[in-house]
Scaffold this active site. Structure first.
Site, PDB file in Angstrom:
ATOM      1  N   SER A  74       0.802  -1.133   0.060  1.00 44.50           N
ATOM      2  CA  SER A  74      -0.120  -0.084  -0.018  1.00 44.50           C
ATOM      3  C   SER A  74       0.854   1.189   0.216  1.00 44.50           C
ATOM      4  O   SER A  74       0.460   2.312  -0.305  1.00 44.50           O
ATOM      5  CB  SER A  74      -0.863  -0.123   1.219  1.00 44.50           C
ATOM      6  OG  SER A  74      -0.250  -0.003   2.358  1.00 44.50           O
ATOM      7  N   ARG A  75       2.131   1.156   0.587  1.00 45.13           N
ATOM      8  CA  ARG A  75       3.015   2.525   0.592  1.00 45.13           C
ATOM      9  C   ARG A  75       4.117   1.734   1.079  1.00 45.13           C
ATOM     10  O   ARG A  75       4.719   0.499   0.994  1.00 45.13           O
ATOM     11  CB  ARG A  75       2.532   3.362   1.918  1.00 45.13           C
ATOM     12  CG  ARG A  75       2.158   2.540   3.196  1.00 45.13           C
ATOM     13  CD  ARG A  75       1.276   3.452   3.907  1.00 45.13           C
ATOM     14  NE  ARG A  75       0.976   2.560   5.283  1.00 45.13           N
ATOM     15  CZ  ARG A  75       1.538   2.554   6.454  1.00 45.13           C
ATOM     16  NH1 ARG A  75       2.721   3.372   6.527  1.00 45.13           N
ATOM     17  NH2 ARG A  75       1.006   1.684   7.473  1.00 45.13           N
TER      18      ARG A  75
ATOM     19  N   SER B 261      15.672  -6.352   9.096  1.00 40.75           N
ATOM     20  CA  SER B 261      16.142  -5.037   9.452  1.00 40.75           C
ATOM     21  C   SER B 261      17.348  -5.406  10.060  1.00 40.75           C
ATOM     22  O   SER B 261      17.754  -6.434  10.910  1.00 40.75           O
ATOM     23  CB  SER B 261      15.454  -4.511  10.356  1.00 40.75           C
ATOM     24  OG  SER B 261      15.806  -3.372  10.840  1.00 40.75           O
TER      25      SER B 261
ATOM     26  N   TYR C 185      10.378  -4.937  17.997  1.00 42.17           N
ATOM     27  CA  TYR C 185      10.541  -5.028  16.363  1.00 42.17           C
ATOM     28  C   TYR C 185      11.971  -5.780  16.385  1.00 42.17           C
ATOM     29  O   TYR C 185      12.085  -6.583  15.324  1.00 42.17           O
ATOM     30  CB  TYR C 185      10.959  -3.545  16.204  1.00 42.17           C
ATOM     31  CG  TYR C 185      11.416  -3.350  14.787  1.00 42.17           C
ATOM     32  CD1 TYR C 185      10.270  -3.453  13.914  1.00 42.17           C
ATOM     33  CD2 TYR C 185      12.685  -3.168  14.116  1.00 42.17           C
ATOM     34  CE1 TYR C 185      10.428  -3.282  12.374  1.00 42.17           C
ATOM     35  CE2 TYR C 185      12.738  -3.082  12.809  1.00 42.17           C
ATOM     36  CZ  TYR C 185      11.798  -2.997  12.105  1.00 42.17           C
ATOM     37  OH  TYR C 185      12.079  -2.967  10.475  1.00 42.17           O
TER      38      TYR C 185
END
Ligand SMILES: NC(=O)c1ccc[n+]([C@@H]2O[C@H](COP(=O)([O-])OP(=O)(O)OC[C@H]3O[C@@H](n4cnc5c(N)ncnc54)[C@H](OP(=O)(O)O)[C@@H]3O)[C@@H](O)[C@H]2O)c1
Length: 230
Positions: free
Chosen positions: A11-12, A139, A154
């Site tokens: 979506s982004r 990440s 995270y």
């Protein structure tokens, strides 16, 4: 028959830029998003770059993943590339000794189990590909080697995603499906905030693992095409 690539969280941000890169490479690109309207907006926006199709996928929802797999089976019968990009909860406000475990569970549900659910649902289709690629967007925050106290939910979720990458790559190595974890670098998106590099650069780091030749590496952790420490 054109190759088929699926991107989660298109979506982004980095997911949308990866979808654009896949379309430009000639893939029939399945841009998925948890809101159908967001998937459709991405597909419409990227139509000038190639064949981009919208599908709903909430990676927290196994039924949503099963529905996607059925739709892709009916339309194509195979999937060549899966980019597990959807990710949440860069929890700069938390420390491990006091982290909100509901937030930890949420991060694990999207960043680890979301990728896991999606690949399990699409595995029969990926096994029919002659050049399968699975790219887990991870990440540096998940690197055990450099891990500090920040972003505990995270960081742990991405370290777990890295472990899944190694395990899956080991299982799939006889099939020729390459499975790698990729860090896009610090990218100026809603998650990354201002100051990071352009989204196209982050997407290029991810697309490198899609473009690998059949004898390319599997079970690795990369940024910009270079190995980084687990
Ligand atoms: N930006 C950075 O500096 C950076 C650095 C290292 C790694 N990464 C990783 O790169 C990936 C993309 O990050 P980004 O910076 O592009 O983040 P972003 O701009 O916040 O976009 C996150 C994307 O994930 C989607 N998403 C969230 N929950 C979802 C769910 N349950 N099901 C399906 N999609 C879901 C979002 O969809 P909605 O629009 O519906 O919310 C959105 O498309 C993530 O895995 C992130 O951890 C980013």
């Amino acid at each position: 028959m054109s190759a088929v690539a699926v991107v989660t969280g298109a979506s982004r941000g980095i997911g949308r830029a990866v979808a654009r890169g896949l379309a430009e490479r000639g893939y029939t690109t399945i841009a998925t998003a948890r809101r159908p309207s967001a998937a459709e907006a991405t597909a419409a926006e990227l139509a000038q770059h190639g064949d981009v199709r919208a599908e709903q996928l909430d990676v927290r929802d196994a039924r949503s993943a099963a529905r996607l797999a059925n739709a892709l089976d009916a339309a194509h019968g195979y999937v060549d590339v899966l980019v597990n990009n959807a990710g949440i909860l860069y929890d700069t406000w938390q420390r491990p000794s006091s982290a909100d475990l509901d937030q930890v569970a949420e991060a694990l549900d999207v960043n680890l189990l979301g990728a896991w659910r999606t690949l399990e649902a699409l595995m029969p289709l990926l096994r029919r590909s002659t050049r399968g690629r699975i790219v887990n967007v991870s990440s540096g925050a998940g690197s055990l080697a450099g891990m500090g106290s920040g972003t505990p939910a995270y960081g742990v979720s991405k370290a777990a995603l890295n472990a899944l990458t190694i395990k899956l790559a080991a299982e799939l190595s006889p099939t020729g499906i390459l499975v790698n974890a990729v860090c896009p670098g610090w990218v100026a998106t809603d998650m990354g905030g201002p100051g990071g590099r352009p989204v196209e650069d982050g997407a290029a780091s991810v697309l490198w693992a899609v473009d690998l030749p059949d004898d390319g590496p599997t079970g690795g952790f990369f940024r910009d095409g270079r190995r980084i420490p687990w």
